[in-house]
Scaffold this active site. Structure first.
Site, short mmCIF file in Angstrom:
data_model
loop_
_atom_site.label_atom_id
_atom_site.label_comp_id
_atom_site.label_asym_id
_atom_site.label_seq_id
_atom_site.Cartn_x
_atom_site.Cartn_y
_atom_site.Cartn_z
CB CYS A 1 -2.10 1.97 5.99
SG CYS A 1 -1.73 1.05 4.48
CB CYS B 1 -6.64 -0.23 5.12
SG CYS B 1 -4.92 -0.77 5.06
CG HIS C 1 -1.96 -1.03 1.23
ND1 HIS C 1 -3.08 -0.94 2.03
CD2 HIS C 1 -2.09 -2.19 0.54
CE1 HIS C 1 -3.86 -1.98 1.82
NE2 HIS C 1 -3.27 -2.77 0.93
CD GLU D 1 -2.09 4.47 2.88
OE1 GLU D 1 -3.26 4.91 2.90
OE2 GLU D 1 -1.76 3.47 2.20
#
Length: 123
Positions: A63, A60, A30, A32
């Site tokens: 993260c 999410c 992801h 992040e």
């Protein structure tokens, strides 16, 4: 929607990333996570206390947990993530206490620092 992140310390962009899950076949790639990893390497420290993480979409749970572990000082995100966003849901109460500041004023903040173009641009 392109998901991207930029980590800023003061007025300097330390790291930037975009979601790479499909291209790398890595479910945790992801934006992040990748941005936090790059910033920690650039700064030579896993503690990002005074840093601000700008994201195009609400992080999410995974993260958000990475932000807690890396001690990100401030989180700014542009859009709520009703599907898997955790910052504004139940976990948000815990994160709000540990992350210095959480703002969903994201687009104004991102525009002010002129980082939105950096976030969405693929490398």
């Amino acid at each position: 929607m392109p998901v991207g992140a930029v980590l800023v310390l003061g007025d300097e962009v330390i790291a930037r990333a975009h979601n790479s899950t499909a291209g790398t076949c890595d479910p945790i790639a992801h934006a992040e996570i990748l941005c936090i990893r790059e910033a920690a390497q650039q700064l030579g420290s896993w503690r990002l206390l005074d840093a601000t993480l700008y994201c195009t979409l609400e992080p999410c749970a995974m993260c958000a947990g990475a932000m807690l572990q890396s001690r990100v000082g401030t989180l700014v995100y542009g859009a709520r993530n009703d599907l898997s966003g955790e910052v504004s849901h139940v976990m948000g109460r815990v994160h709000a206490r540990r992350i210095g500041s959480i703002k969903q004023d994201g687009l104004n903040e991102l525009g002010r620092l002129k980082t939105l173009g950096v976030i969405c641009r693929r490398r």
